[in-house]
Design a protein around this motif. Sequence first.
Motif, PDB file in Angstrom:
ATOM      1  N   SER A 434       0.814  -1.217   0.000  1.00  0.00           N
ATOM      2  CA  SER A 434       0.000   0.000   0.000  1.00  0.00           C
ATOM      3  C   SER A 434       0.848   1.267   0.000  1.00  0.00           C
ATOM      4  O   SER A 434       0.310   2.371  -0.114  1.00  0.00           O
ATOM      5  CB  SER A 434      -0.927   0.007   1.222  1.00  0.00           C
ATOM      6  OG  SER A 434      -0.196   0.234   2.423  1.00  0.00           O
ATOM      7  N   ILE A 435       2.172   1.141   0.127  1.00  0.00           N
ATOM      8  CA  ILE A 435       3.047   2.309   0.200  1.00  0.00           C
ATOM      9  C   ILE A 435       3.084   3.028  -1.141  1.00  0.00           C
ATOM     10  O   ILE A 435       3.228   2.399  -2.193  1.00  0.00           O
ATOM     11  CB  ILE A 435       4.467   1.902   0.635  1.00  0.00           C
ATOM     12  CG1 ILE A 435       4.460   1.379   2.077  1.00  0.00           C
ATOM     13  CG2 ILE A 435       5.432   3.077   0.511  1.00  0.00           C
ATOM     14  CD1 ILE A 435       5.808   0.884   2.566  1.00  0.00           C
ATOM     15  N   GLN A 436       2.963   4.343  -1.075  1.00  0.00           N
ATOM     16  CA  GLN A 436       3.037   5.190  -2.262  1.00  0.00           C
ATOM     17  C   GLN A 436       4.089   6.264  -2.049  1.00  0.00           C
ATOM     18  O   GLN A 436       4.483   6.561  -0.916  1.00  0.00           O
ATOM     19  CB  GLN A 436       1.677   5.847  -2.526  1.00  0.00           C
ATOM     20  CG  GLN A 436       0.534   4.865  -2.693  1.00  0.00           C
ATOM     21  CD  GLN A 436      -0.819   5.564  -2.751  1.00  0.00           C
ATOM     22  OE1 GLN A 436      -0.892   6.744  -3.087  1.00  0.00           O
ATOM     23  NE2 GLN A 436      -1.877   4.847  -2.436  1.00  0.00           N
ATOM     24  N   GLN A 437       4.525   6.864  -3.154  1.00  0.00           N
ATOM     25  CA  GLN A 437       5.500   7.945  -3.054  1.00  0.00           C
ATOM     26  C   GLN A 437       4.901   9.096  -2.252  1.00  0.00           C
ATOM     27  O   GLN A 437       3.746   9.470  -2.447  1.00  0.00           O
ATOM     28  CB  GLN A 437       5.900   8.436  -4.443  1.00  0.00           C
ATOM     29  CG  GLN A 437       7.156   9.284  -4.461  1.00  0.00           C
ATOM     30  CD  GLN A 437       8.394   8.520  -3.995  1.00  0.00           C
ATOM     31  OE1 GLN A 437       8.522   7.341  -4.290  1.00  0.00           O
ATOM     32  NE2 GLN A 437       9.268   9.179  -3.258  1.00  0.00           N
ATOM     33  N   GLY A 438       5.675   9.661  -1.343  1.00  0.00           N
ATOM     34  CA  GLY A 438       5.188  10.728  -0.478  1.00  0.00           C
ATOM     35  C   GLY A 438       4.669  10.240   0.850  1.00  0.00           C
ATOM     36  O   GLY A 438       4.389  11.044   1.741  1.00  0.00           O
ATOM     37  N   ASP A 439       4.515   8.914   1.010  1.00  0.00           N
ATOM     38  CA  ASP A 439       4.120   8.343   2.291  1.00  0.00           C
ATOM     39  C   ASP A 439       5.310   8.344   3.246  1.00  0.00           C
ATOM     40  O   ASP A 439       6.444   8.649   2.871  1.00  0.00           O
ATOM     41  CB  ASP A 439       3.645   6.895   2.112  1.00  0.00           C
ATOM     42  CG  ASP A 439       2.251   6.787   1.500  1.00  0.00           C
ATOM     43  OD1 ASP A 439       1.504   7.792   1.543  1.00  0.00           O
ATOM     44  OD2 ASP A 439       1.917   5.717   0.979  1.00  0.00           O
ATOM     45  N   PHE A 440       5.036   7.964   4.490  1.00  0.00           N
ATOM     46  CA  PHE A 440       6.107   7.627   5.416  1.00  0.00           C
ATOM     47  C   PHE A 440       5.750   6.313   6.093  1.00  0.00           C
ATOM     48  O   PHE A 440       4.582   5.915   6.140  1.00  0.00           O
ATOM     49  CB  PHE A 440       6.348   8.737   6.447  1.00  0.00           C
ATOM     50  CG  PHE A 440       5.271   8.873   7.507  1.00  0.00           C
ATOM     51  CD1 PHE A 440       5.362   8.201   8.720  1.00  0.00           C
ATOM     52  CD2 PHE A 440       4.170   9.695   7.289  1.00  0.00           C
ATOM     53  CE1 PHE A 440       4.385   8.337   9.695  1.00  0.00           C
ATOM     54  CE2 PHE A 440       3.182   9.834   8.262  1.00  0.00           C
ATOM     55  CZ  PHE A 440       3.282   9.156   9.462  1.00  0.00           C
TER      56      PHE A 440
END
Length: 667
Positions: A434-440
């Motif tokens: 579920s990780i996307q760019q801009g996540d932490f």
Amino acid sequence: MISVEMEKLYPSGKLLVKEHIASRIHAQDATVYNFSPEAQAIAQEYMGWTTLASNPPYPLERIMAFAQEARRSNVTDVVLIGQGGSTQASMTITKYNKPDSGSIRFRTLDSDSPVRLREVMGSIKPASTLVIISSKSGGTIEPRLMLQAFREALKEFLPEEDIVRHLVAITDPGSELEAQAQREGWLAIFPGEPSVGGRYSALSIFGLLPAALVGIDIVELMERAAQAERACSEDSIDNPAIGLASFLFDNYLANRNKFSLLTQKRGRVLGLWIEQLVAESLGKEGKGILPNIEVDSLLLSRDPGDRCVVMYKTKNDSWDETCNFEMSLSYVDPNIPRSIFRIDTVQDLAEHFVMWEYAIAMCGYLMKICPFDQPDVASAKAEVLEILHKGAPAPDLVDSYIGPWNMGEVEVRMGSTFQQQTSVIEALKALFGSIQQGDFFALNAFLPFTGEGRREALESIRFFVAQTFDIASCLEVGPRYLHSTGQLQKGGQNNGVFLILSADELKDIPLKEGAPSLGELAKAQAMGDLVTLSARGRRVMHLHLPDNSGVTLGALAKVIQQNVVKHATDAATGVAVGAATDTAHDAASGVVPVSAPVHNAESAVVADTVRDNVCDATCSADISSPAPVPVQAVVSEPAPALAQEATTNAPVAVSVSASALEHEAKN
């Protein structure tokens, strides 16, 4: 004097000067936060911190007299039991001071872990130990139950009637803890200041008594703090707090809503204090700035676009270590905006406490967020009490295997955003997928961090996720983080992915009331965090492991590195390839794609609320002449302009000359 290198002056600094925000905060003017009745009412109640240095509410001579008497009584050890803001500053002060002074050994016990309790008990001399219980409310569950366990452990070494003569309370007047200490005849009770919140209490009795006990000259400490207070309350571009606030806020508007803190090992304890102050003060109402303590500068050798950097240079008697750190900083991408500070002595910390407190209070004004409450911390506490009272929710699945290893039963609980999974590996794949760019990413671990292999395994997970996904990645100690980044995780922007870990204890410590045992308390807190995050639509998973041994944590790290993350990145690559194919098809068909904005909805909303004020304050300024060096700053090479054309909603980042700022400030 505060030492700082700032690359440029940021536009919102001029707005802060124009609106006299620094002096109004110092005067405890709650109308600074009049963007809502609730915010102003809370500010009215909790702005006593602004004058702690110039007007200490508790006499310094009484604190010093108590500390001197303790040393005359041959006290060898001090154990501080507490949580959150009541302990974080004292931990920072005493740990930073430790290499320079070893007169009294100081330990902070802000954990639920039986392992940590046994470690502390094994390293002290009970007969010459002072135990400080630090809690503003006096009813916080973690210090209350840890005190219960600690007193039971002391009974093996001291008569029960003598134990109370080793106990000291720091608490607000009228609290449950004050009543208990009076009733039982504790050695001393020190009153807190009710108008000062926990995370702003560094220079109150909560920080000063521990500092005095380990031999720090608190008179000099407060003199340095008073100097910083005067500097940080001036409506001037030379105000270091205005410089820091505008650095954080203007980068936030440019979608750099995270900052990585890079420092030598000695300074990382200051990072923990900064982490709590920033995350808990600004992480609410769907907004927030994420502080991230980073230990590997190579992770920032390419600009990810969503971060700025705060660097702290600290005292180090080893030339090689200093050179090593300086070299590591050279690898940080020059396009990442940065501020560089320096601290040498423990007295320098006092100045930086003041600067950060004023700066974050100013950020609250700019972001239209009340920096003095913590609504989501309270909701998580309530969930834990509910679990302890009614029992734990059943796991979504139970698996005996972590990868190929049968380690015993692993309980898996998933947040509401995920479907039912059939194994630990499949559940982890869903989370990391579920990780996307801009996540932490945050690894929230209710585990002991001492002992062979434990911290190393957890850090390897954190690092691997940061490196693989190119996102900010945090390793958080439970339950400590519940009182710091826990607020931002629940109340901030929904851009976090959370793996919560807890484990059965091989030798748990039973409790007489409040919870069955310390281990069960930690498990309840982990589950309470899952429930609260899930209710807010966060991507979260809780693994309860069969034990907390280094080999079990190492097995989990191997599974994540060898299977789960590879699957997630392969899936992400497939999506990217598919998107590229679709774009090519659209182009061939004559379809013009609509460009996605580079900013998120949160920054756009904030930008809309401040655009007019900032533009009014900056658009007429000289945009060509470089700013001269402020009195308290050394300016390094200028950084590229911050996302000037990223969005029409955000204000244009304009370099402002110092002369223009000074003219505006005077008029």
